[in-house]
Design a protein around this motif. Structure first.
Motif, mmCIF file in Angstrom:
data_model
loop_
_atom_site.group_PDB
_atom_site.id
_atom_site.type_symbol
_atom_site.label_atom_id
_atom_site.label_comp_id
_atom_site.label_asym_id
_atom_site.label_seq_id
_atom_site.Cartn_x
_atom_site.Cartn_y
_atom_site.Cartn_z
ATOM 1 N N VAL A 352 -50.548 55.612 -52.583
ATOM 2 C CA VAL A 352 -49.093 55.570 -52.455
ATOM 3 C C VAL A 352 -48.513 56.857 -53.046
ATOM 4 O O VAL A 352 -49.018 57.372 -54.052
ATOM 5 C CB VAL A 352 -48.505 54.330 -53.160
ATOM 6 C CG1 VAL A 352 -48.831 54.329 -54.650
ATOM 7 C CG2 VAL A 352 -46.995 54.252 -52.958
ATOM 8 N N THR A 353 -47.500 57.389 -52.378
ATOM 9 C CA THR A 353 -46.797 58.584 -52.854
ATOM 10 C C THR A 353 -45.299 58.316 -52.830
ATOM 11 O O THR A 353 -44.772 57.802 -51.834
ATOM 12 C CB THR A 353 -47.105 59.801 -51.955
ATOM 13 O OG1 THR A 353 -48.520 60.024 -51.922
ATOM 14 C CG2 THR A 353 -46.423 61.055 -52.497
ATOM 15 N N TYR A 354 -44.632 58.628 -53.925
ATOM 16 C CA TYR A 354 -43.172 58.472 -54.015
ATOM 17 C C TYR A 354 -42.520 59.840 -53.843
ATOM 18 O O TYR A 354 -43.051 60.863 -54.296
ATOM 19 C CB TYR A 354 -42.774 57.883 -55.370
ATOM 20 C CG TYR A 354 -43.232 56.452 -55.573
ATOM 21 C CD1 TYR A 354 -42.457 55.392 -55.119
ATOM 22 C CD2 TYR A 354 -44.442 56.182 -56.201
ATOM 23 C CE1 TYR A 354 -42.882 54.080 -55.291
ATOM 24 C CE2 TYR A 354 -44.880 54.879 -56.370
ATOM 25 C CZ TYR A 354 -44.096 53.841 -55.919
ATOM 26 O OH TYR A 354 -44.527 52.539 -56.078
ATOM 27 N N PHE A 355 -41.345 59.836 -53.201
ATOM 28 C CA PHE A 355 -40.614 61.084 -52.963
ATOM 29 C C PHE A 355 -39.193 60.959 -53.510
ATOM 30 O O PHE A 355 -38.569 59.894 -53.452
ATOM 31 C CB PHE A 355 -40.524 61.386 -51.468
ATOM 32 C CG PHE A 355 -41.853 61.501 -50.773
ATOM 33 C CD1 PHE A 355 -42.629 62.643 -50.903
ATOM 34 C CD2 PHE A 355 -42.330 60.464 -49.986
ATOM 35 C CE1 PHE A 355 -43.856 62.757 -50.270
ATOM 36 C CE2 PHE A 355 -43.551 60.562 -49.341
ATOM 37 C CZ PHE A 355 -44.318 61.695 -49.483
ATOM 38 N N THR A 356 -38.688 62.065 -54.007
ATOM 39 C CA THR A 356 -37.293 62.129 -54.406
ATOM 40 C C THR A 356 -36.805 63.571 -54.240
ATOM 41 O O THR A 356 -37.588 64.514 -54.386
ATOM 42 C CB THR A 356 -37.112 61.673 -55.869
ATOM 43 O OG1 THR A 356 -35.706 61.702 -56.197
ATOM 44 C CG2 THR A 356 -37.861 62.568 -56.835
ATOM 45 N N GLY A 357 -35.531 63.724 -53.882
ATOM 46 C CA GLY A 357 -35.011 65.069 -53.690
ATOM 47 C C GLY A 357 -33.671 65.065 -52.992
ATOM 48 O O GLY A 357 -32.970 64.040 -52.968
ATOM 49 N N ASP A 358 -33.300 66.211 -52.463
ATOM 50 C CA ASP A 358 -32.024 66.314 -51.748
ATOM 51 C C ASP A 358 -32.160 67.303 -50.599
ATOM 52 O O ASP A 358 -33.129 68.066 -50.523
ATOM 53 C CB ASP A 358 -30.885 66.715 -52.684
ATOM 54 C CG ASP A 358 -31.202 67.986 -53.461
ATOM 55 O OD1 ASP A 358 -31.503 69.010 -52.827
ATOM 56 O OD2 ASP A 358 -31.149 67.947 -54.712
ATOM 57 N N ALA A 359 -31.183 67.271 -49.701
ATOM 58 C CA ALA A 359 -31.211 68.134 -48.516
ATOM 59 C C ALA A 359 -29.809 68.646 -48.228
ATOM 60 O O ALA A 359 -28.813 68.157 -48.797
ATOM 61 C CB ALA A 359 -31.748 67.358 -47.315
#
Length: 379
Positions: A352-359
């Motif tokens: 499992v991989t979690y992602f967080t960020g903005d665009a």
């Protein structure tokens, strides 16, 4: 003969059977026939600064197979079932499901294994003729470059890919290079609209690695050029050229391995044509990309391993000044994968991989996760 086999292992075959998904492979001699099924579920939450939000997901079950045909000949194949959908914050739901195209690749080594020839076919078994309502909405979201999905489009036209490569070695250092050409035929992507003819592509690649102690250092570069896409026989758009460079390392210890990779993708400008096929616009549609990842593989014995990993992906802004203007994006990911041998020739893995960020210059907030799990069976 063995030297040649080792040399060819460094040649990365960029088998681009269709421009949706890049299937990379390496000639690795002595492998048994194998089948791998590895499901991937991806979910992203997208929050816009105006208060709107949505979730988009994709569930994919691909089947990848390897079959040695005879000395210096091998066959690889790929097929997948894909389903997904979008849910808006007002409760509206849209879906897109179907089969992907069947991809076949035959590799043949020549001249004591120092040269490689590959023929790839994209058989148009995937879903096309999408409706302009809910299916188009889902596909547009799958194509957003700051959201990572295994498949961004289900079906395309008949495709052919040809690749030729060679390699050489000097002590602990190896160098390989390839040239490939990809043709994709005309097809009907949307119901009630005309035919679409994706442009062809030619690609040059060079790869090398060297070993010092327990560490292998590697580097690669690929330059790709595209011809113009056409709609009903008329030039529509010429995709930008691409230049990708990457470098990495892998250090092996008795119970641990460390690895890391850095990649930079530089994009040129797309060319848009008017109704007279005259150039009226040349702008960068997508920004350049930077990617870095590292992982620690803990393998106390041959039966199992655990791999924590972290990654960062940064995408620059494009050059549009209208409604298509898009600012930079940054997405951070972290997770892990567990793998275990569960029988002779059978391995299981999950992660499992979690992602967080903005665009779009922090105007869009992103969060997501990806779950994988599968079996590999060798015969």
């Amino acid at each position: 003969m063995q030297t040649g086999k080792i040399i060819l292992a460094v040649i990365i075959c960029a088998i681009l059977i269709g421009n949706i998904q890049t299937a990379s492979a390496q000639i690795v001699y002595g492998q048994s026939a194998s089948v791998k099924a590895r499901m991937t579920y991806t979910n992203w939450s997208v929050d816009y600064e105006n208060g709107n939000s949505l979730t988009v997901n994709q569930f994919m079950i691909p089947v990848n197979g390897f079959l040695p045909l005879r000395d210096n000949w091998e066959l690889r194949y790929h097929a997948a079932s894909i389903s997904g959908g979008v849910e808006l914050n007002d409760g509206t739901e849209n879906s897109l499901s179907g089969l992907g195209d069947l991809r076949l690749m035959v590799n043949h080594s020549l001249s004591d294994d120092r040269f490689l020839f590959s023929l790839g076919l994209n058989l148009p078994t995937g879903k096309k003729k999408l409706n302009l309502g809910e299916e188009l909405i889902v596909m547009n979201l799958l194509s957003l470059n700051y959201l990572s999905f295994p498949v961004r489009r289900l079906g395309e036209g008949m495709g052919v890919n040809l690749l030729f490569g060679g390699a050489a070695s000097n002590g602990v250092s190896r160098l390989g290079g390839t040239i490939s050409y990809q043709y994709l035929g005309e097809y009907n992507p949307f119901d009630s609209l005309g035919d679409y003819d994706p442009g062809d592509m030619i690609s040059l690649s060079a790869n090398g690695d060297t070993k010092k102690g327990n560490t292998v250092f590697s580097a690669s570069m690929t330059f790709s050029l595209f011809s113009a896409d056409k709609a009903d026989g008329q030039k529509l758009r010429k995709p930008s050229s691409q230049f990708e460079i990457s470098t990495g390392f892998e250090t092996h210890k008795p119970k641990y391995s460390y690895l890391g990779n850095v990649a930079l993708l530089l994009r040129g400008r797309i060319t848009n044509y008017d109704n007279n096929e005259e150039v009226f616009e040349q702008l960068r549609l997508y920004g350049n990309e930077f990617f870095i990842n590292t992982a620690l593989v803990y393998h106390p014995d041959k039966l199992w391993s655990f791999t924590p990993l972290v990654q960062l992906r940064v995408i620059g802004n494009n050059e549009f000044e209208d409604d298509n203007k898009q600012g930079s994006s940054a997405i951070f990911g972290f997770g892990g994968e567990y793998a275990r041998n569960i029988g002779e020739g059978v391995d299981f893995n999950t992660g499992v991989t979690y992602f967080t960020g903005d665009a779009d210059g922090a105007k869009i907030k992103l969060s997501g996760f990806q779950i994988t799990g599968g079996l590999i069976a060798a015969f």
